[in-house]
Write an enzyme that holds these catalytic residues in place. Structure first.
Site, short mmCIF file in Angstrom:
data_model
loop_
_atom_site.label_atom_id
_atom_site.label_comp_id
_atom_site.label_asym_id
_atom_site.label_seq_id
_atom_site.Cartn_x
_atom_site.Cartn_y
_atom_site.Cartn_z
N LYS A 76 0.84 -1.20 0.00
CA LYS A 76 0.00 0.00 0.00
C LYS A 76 0.88 1.25 0.00
O LYS A 76 1.89 1.29 0.71
CB LYS A 76 -0.89 -0.04 1.25
N SER A 151 -9.67 1.53 3.06
CA SER A 151 -8.85 2.28 2.14
C SER A 151 -7.81 1.46 1.38
O SER A 151 -7.27 1.96 0.39
CB SER A 151 -8.14 3.40 2.91
N SER A 175 -9.70 -0.85 7.22
CA SER A 175 -9.15 -0.68 5.86
C SER A 175 -8.42 -1.88 5.28
O SER A 175 -8.07 -1.85 4.11
CB SER A 175 -8.22 0.52 5.82
N1 GLN Z 1 -13.04 3.78 6.56
C1 GLN Z 1 -12.45 4.21 7.79
C2 GLN Z 1 -12.09 5.67 7.70
O1 GLN Z 1 -12.35 6.26 6.68
C3 GLN Z 1 -11.25 3.38 8.10
C4 GLN Z 1 -10.09 3.75 7.29
C5 GLN Z 1 -8.87 2.96 7.62
O2 GLN Z 1 -8.95 1.92 8.27
N2 GLN Z 1 -7.74 3.47 7.23
O3 GLN Z 1 -11.56 6.24 8.61
#
Ligand code: GLN
Length: 483
Positions: A76, A151, A175
């Protein structure tokens, strides 16, 4: 006819390399060809390494005896890589080339793994769909009109499309697990403190963890083995012995108690998701596990608590992007404050700005007690819910996401709806416990459904084994999208 190499799992590829049935170069070239074929459709990478950069020098037997030697992996793009652009899918870091490797990257390199490229994400990992990326949305390999989740959407889509052998993602509120669920792959968020965060670009430091996204559970165990463990460079990493994760995969379920939190079958849940998870539970019971209902009474506060704490930490972490030391700097400012202002206005996208504002507000004098402090107190209650539930069971099993992948564009203009889609994953980060998502079925339109298995702190081995037991007796993880 020669065998296709890109669909291999990590353990299959590793075995073939050890036996000399193929070379790492052949494997890397096959995966790079696969990337060329599918990337125009799914756009899972921000950066793909050039052929010569990614192919290791020694064509034949792996240079050391590690299971990862010669295996092409994707990472990532919020995990820093020496000499390789690390953008966080943000304009503000579009030209940032880190002068060092994250600890997880050093560990992969020590084992001889090959870095294929950097995968797409929501900008600074803020989102659930990969739509906030400044370089464009990744598409779900199962249906190109749908989001891959987020994400870590790029990593999940790349694994699902066989555009890498395995990948790393990061999980602050879901994410790794949610995109794994939406793309039909395995995603593991380790216990907070299990894996070093050194070199993971900080979003919410008390919640962030790096973990594997893989084609099956055994691969998740193998990758975790390499990245887990104490790191003096991360003061929140814990010096707890790392067990042999692969040896823990016995597939034995008898004697295990599985808790089902009643609050996790939420209103508005897609019926096919609930049905698939209930079926998986019945299956686990048939195979020897005991199923008990448990309660996590503070679940309804998880979304609010998370979005105060995560945004507060983000507002502080993102203060460093000011155009001075590195990253994007706006042109044409007459003085310093104007330069900061223009750089941040032009460098950050809409969702990142929204979070900086929310977080700054929650931390500001007069509101701190009402929001930030209160959220910290509720966080403790949420953690205690899990402690209590785990007095009655070894693992918890829930859906990973209340729905399958939604359509691109469907929630971009409704941040609250987007935030609510994380309702089943956020509390896990607030409590710091480990969780894994594995495939457990498909909805009527052919989109994958994820099953979430949660464990006690530092009991990754237990959730891996329950996941493995289910996986070994089912075929969901073997399905591939027709791209
Ligand atoms: N979807 C969650 C957020 O927008 C988690 C994102 C993540 O785990 N990086 O904060």
């Amino acid at each position: 006819m020669t065998m296709k190499l890109h669909p291999l799992t990590l353990h299959q590829a590793s075995e073939m390399l050890q036996k000399g049935e193929m070379t790492s170069e052949e494997l890397c070239r096959a995966v790079l060809r696969r990337i060329e074929a599918v990337e125009p459709k799914i756009h899972s990478y921000v950066t793909v390494m050039e052929k010569d950069e990614s192919a290791p020098d020694s064509g034949n037997a792996p240079s050391n005896d590690s299971l990862l030697a010669g295996i092409p992996l994707a990472v990532k793009d919020n995990i820093v890589t020496l000499g390789i652009r690390t953008t966080c899918a943000s304009r503000i870091l579009s030209n940032f080339v880190p002068p060092y490797d994250a600890t997880v990257i050093s560990r992969l390199k020590e084992k001889g793994a090959v870095l294929l490229g950097k995968t797409n994400l929501d900008e600074f990992a803020m989102g659930s769909s990969t739509e906030t990326s400044a370089v464009g949305t990744t598409r779900n390999p199962w249906n190109l009109a749908c989001i891959p989740g987020g994400s870590s959407g790029g990593s999940a889509a790349a694994v699902a499309a066989d555009a890498c052998i395995a990948a790393l993602g990061s999980d602050t509120g879901g994410s790794i697990r949610q995109p794994a669920a939406h793309c039909g792959v395995v995603g593991l968020k380790p216990t907070y403190g299990r894996v070093s965060r050194f070199g993971l670009v900080a979003f919410a430091s008390s919640l962030d963890q790096i973990g594997p996204l893989t084609k099956d559970v055994e691969d998740a165990a193998l990758l975790l083995q390499v990245i887990a463990g104490y790191d003096p460079k991360d003061s929140t990493s814990l010096d707890v012995p790392v067990p042999d994760y692969r040896a823990a995969l016995t597939g034995e379920l008898s004697g295990k108690t599985v808790g089902v939190p009643k609050e996790y079958f939420v209103e508005g849940m897609q019926p096919e998701v609930e049905a698939a998870v209930r079926e998986a539970l019945a299956f686990l019971e048939k195979e020897g596990a005991t199923i008990v209902e448990v309660s996590l009474p503070h679940t309804e506060y998880a979304v609010a608590t998370y979005y105060i704490l995560a945004t507060a930490e983000a507002s502080s972490n993102l203060a460093r992007y000011d155009g001075v030391k590195y990253g994007y700097r706006a042109e044409g400012a007459e003085e310093l404050i104007e330069m900061y202002r223009k750089t941040r206005a032009e460098g950050f996208g809409k969702e990142v700005k929204r979070r900086i504002m929310l977080g700054t507000y929650a931390l500001s004098s007069g509101y701190y007690d009402a929001y930030y402090r209160k959220a910290q107190q509720v966080r403790t209650l949420i953690r205690q819910d899990f402690d209590r539930a785990f007095e009655k069971c070894d693992v918890l099993v829930t859906p990973t996401s209340p729905t399958t992948a939604f359509r691109i564009g469907e929630k971009v203009d409704d941040p609250l709806q987007m935030y609510l889609s994380d309702i089943l994953t956020l509390a896990v980060n607030l409590a710091g416990i480990p969780g894994i998502s594995i495939p457990c079925g498909f909805d009527d339109s052919g989109l994958p459904i994820g099953l979430q298995v949660l464990g006690k702190h530092f009991e990754e081995a237990t959730i891996l084994n329950v996941a493995y037991a289910y996986e070994q007796r089912t075929d969901w993880h073997k399905m591939r999208p027709a791209l």
